[in-house]
Design an enzyme around this catalytic site. Sequence first.
Site, PDB file in Angstrom:
ATOM      1  CE1 TYR A 192      -4.016   2.121   0.694  1.00  0.00           C
ATOM      2  CE2 TYR A 192      -2.610   3.212   2.297  1.00  0.00           C
ATOM      3  CZ  TYR A 192      -3.774   3.174   1.556  1.00  0.00           C
ATOM      4  OH  TYR A 192      -4.692   4.196   1.665  1.00  0.00           O
TER       5      TYR A 192
HETATM    6  N1  LIG Z   1      -9.876   5.070   4.856  1.00  0.00           N
HETATM    7  C1  LIG Z   1      -8.661   5.457   5.226  1.00  0.00           C
HETATM    8  O1  LIG Z   1      -8.242   5.293   6.394  1.00  0.00           O
HETATM    9  C2  LIG Z   1      -7.750   6.108   4.214  1.00  0.00           C
HETATM   10  C3  LIG Z   1      -6.574   6.726   4.684  1.00  0.00           C
HETATM   11  C4  LIG Z   1      -5.727   7.332   3.767  1.00  0.00           C
HETATM   12  C5  LIG Z   1      -6.046   7.309   2.418  1.00  0.00           C
HETATM   13  N2  LIG Z   1      -7.186   6.701   2.003  1.00  0.00           N
HETATM   14  C6  LIG Z   1      -7.461   6.664   0.565  1.00  0.00           C
HETATM   15  O2  LIG Z   1      -8.664   7.356   0.310  1.00  0.00           O
HETATM   16  C7  LIG Z   1      -9.314   6.787  -0.832  1.00  0.00           C
HETATM   17  C8  LIG Z   1     -10.753   6.485  -0.497  1.00  0.00           C
HETATM   18  O3  LIG Z   1     -10.786   5.595   0.580  1.00  0.00           O
HETATM   19  P1  LIG Z   1     -12.108   5.248   1.413  1.00  0.00           P
HETATM   20  O4  LIG Z   1     -11.705   5.177   2.826  1.00  0.00           O
HETATM   21  O5  LIG Z   1     -13.224   6.136   1.008  1.00  0.00           O
HETATM   22  O6  LIG Z   1     -12.326   3.750   0.907  1.00  0.00           O
HETATM   23  P2  LIG Z   1     -13.619   2.966   0.419  1.00  0.00           P
HETATM   24  O7  LIG Z   1     -13.253   1.527   0.481  1.00  0.00           O
HETATM   25  O8  LIG Z   1     -14.819   3.419   1.176  1.00  0.00           O
HETATM   26  O9  LIG Z   1     -13.778   3.454  -1.081  1.00  0.00           O
HETATM   27  C9  LIG Z   1     -12.969   2.995  -2.119  1.00  0.00           C
HETATM   28  C10 LIG Z   1     -13.837   2.805  -3.363  1.00  0.00           C
HETATM   29  O10 LIG Z   1     -12.993   2.367  -4.424  1.00  0.00           O
HETATM   30  C11 LIG Z   1     -13.707   1.391  -5.170  1.00  0.00           C
HETATM   31  N3  LIG Z   1     -12.802   0.481  -5.867  1.00  0.00           N
HETATM   32  C12 LIG Z   1     -11.941  -0.404  -5.308  1.00  0.00           C
HETATM   33  N4  LIG Z   1     -11.347  -1.126  -6.272  1.00  0.00           N
HETATM   34  C13 LIG Z   1     -11.838  -0.688  -7.461  1.00  0.00           C
HETATM   35  C14 LIG Z   1     -11.613  -1.056  -8.818  1.00  0.00           C
HETATM   36  N5  LIG Z   1     -10.786  -2.041  -9.163  1.00  0.00           N
HETATM   37  N6  LIG Z   1     -12.272  -0.378  -9.785  1.00  0.00           N
HETATM   38  C15 LIG Z   1     -13.144   0.610  -9.453  1.00  0.00           C
HETATM   39  N7  LIG Z   1     -13.394   0.994  -8.198  1.00  0.00           N
HETATM   40  C16 LIG Z   1     -12.754   0.345  -7.200  1.00  0.00           C
HETATM   41  C17 LIG Z   1     -14.503   0.624  -4.107  1.00  0.00           C
HETATM   42  O11 LIG Z   1     -15.591  -0.095  -4.665  1.00  0.00           O
HETATM   43  C18 LIG Z   1     -14.934   1.753  -3.177  1.00  0.00           C
HETATM   44  O12 LIG Z   1     -16.195   2.275  -3.527  1.00  0.00           O
HETATM   45  C19 LIG Z   1      -8.490   5.555  -1.210  1.00  0.00           C
HETATM   46  O13 LIG Z   1      -7.619   5.874  -2.254  1.00  0.00           O
HETATM   47  C20 LIG Z   1      -7.705   5.265   0.034  1.00  0.00           C
HETATM   48  O14 LIG Z   1      -6.505   4.580  -0.236  1.00  0.00           O
HETATM   49  C21 LIG Z   1      -8.040   6.106   2.872  1.00  0.00           C
END
Ligand SMILES: NC(=O)c1ccc[n+]([C@@H]2O[C@H](COP(=O)([O-])OP(=O)(O)OC[C@H]3O[C@@H](n4cnc5c(N)ncnc54)[C@H](O)[C@@H]3O)[C@@H](O)[C@H]2O)c1
Length: 312
Positions: A192
């Site tokens: 990641y």
């Molecule tokens: N949640 C955290 O703690 C956190 C922290 C830092 C960064 N982020 C980043 O923020 C962003 C959003 O995260 P979130 O917490 O809202 O996560 P989430 O899991 O709620 O949302 C991610 C979305 O991406 C979609 N997705 C995954 N694989 C896919 C694919 N192959 N094709 C199309 N869509 C796909 C999923 O269906 C989901 O709707 C991500 O990039 C994540 O890495 C999250």
Amino acid sequence: MAESVVDIIKGILKCLVLVVYYWIVAILKAILPTNMQAKDVSGETVLITGAGSGIGRLMAVRFAKLKCRLVLWDVNQKGNEETLSMCREYGVTAKAYKIDLCDRDDVFNVANKVKEEVGQIDILVNNAGIVTGKKFLDCSDTMIQKTMEVNTMAHFWTVKSFLPDMIKRNHGHIVNIASSAGLVGVTGLADYCASKFAAVGFDESLRFELESLGKDGIYTTVVCPFFINTGMFEGAKTRFPLLLPIVEPEYAANKVVDAVLCNQAMLLIPRILYFFFAIKGFLPTSCLHVISKHLCINNCMDDFKGRQSKLD
Ligand SMILES: NC(=O)c1ccc[n+]([C@@H]2O[C@H](COP(=O)([O-])OP(=O)(O)OC[C@H]3O[C@@H](n4cnc5c(N)ncnc54)[C@H](O)[C@@H]3O)[C@@H](O)[C@H]2O)c1
């Protein structure tokens, strides 16, 4: 011809003056309320990947409130359709597309469909992300590959699809959602972290390239949040929640949209991360290990459960 000493000194002085000037501008921008510096995005078309849940959905709704047209991409059709209905409640045009960001051809095909059916994209938000959450040798090859494809490679393909048109119009904004794990290594997040460090590097290089092309109407924003309470990092913990809190999704989504409105190049959430990022630049790695251990950064993934994803 070699530069004279006077020219070199003049160059250094000019550089120093500009650094101080932009430093002051950055401090003023950080202090001034968003509404005093926000650009008008009403009527603009915003494409968000991973719009079917989490902060992707919340950003979509906020952009809908700002009267933007929405293009929603997600592999999760049901979640994406729900976001679509939520956006339409604000009376804006919105369209949802099912896409697998792991598949480059799918990205190019769906991007072409969007261009035909919706038209140009003004704001592209590369938000979709996945996490394995295991120590490196326990990560399956499939998950490592998918992590790189969704968190990094997909950014390349979406930008290849929509940037040429932004360049023609000298107008646009590209947002790359990375992570604080894109600035510092974390035990249990090697794949990641690699994918998010790549996203940070991609964003920065792209910004420099656009500047060298003289495209001052196209902005990029890279976002590096600590854990957000969306479920993606379910079970991950912080030792000092007052100092380094797990961020609420609404707060994170609003901060990202505010950063777009203010053309902010880099957004770290919460603010304390700016301090950690700065000290990383000058402290020796041995000191960073001590701090990291004290903050339990190396244990924060010990109880990770995540979404119990079916992607593996
Ligand atoms: N949640 C955290 O703690 C956190 C922290 C830092 C960064 N982020 C980043 O923020 C962003 C959003 O995260 P979130 O917490 O809202 O996560 P989430 O899991 O709620 O949302 C991610 C979305 O991406 C979609 N997705 C995954 N694989 C896919 C694919 N192959 N094709 C199309 N869509 C796909 C999923 O269906 C989901 O709707 C991500 O990039 C994540 O890495 C999250």
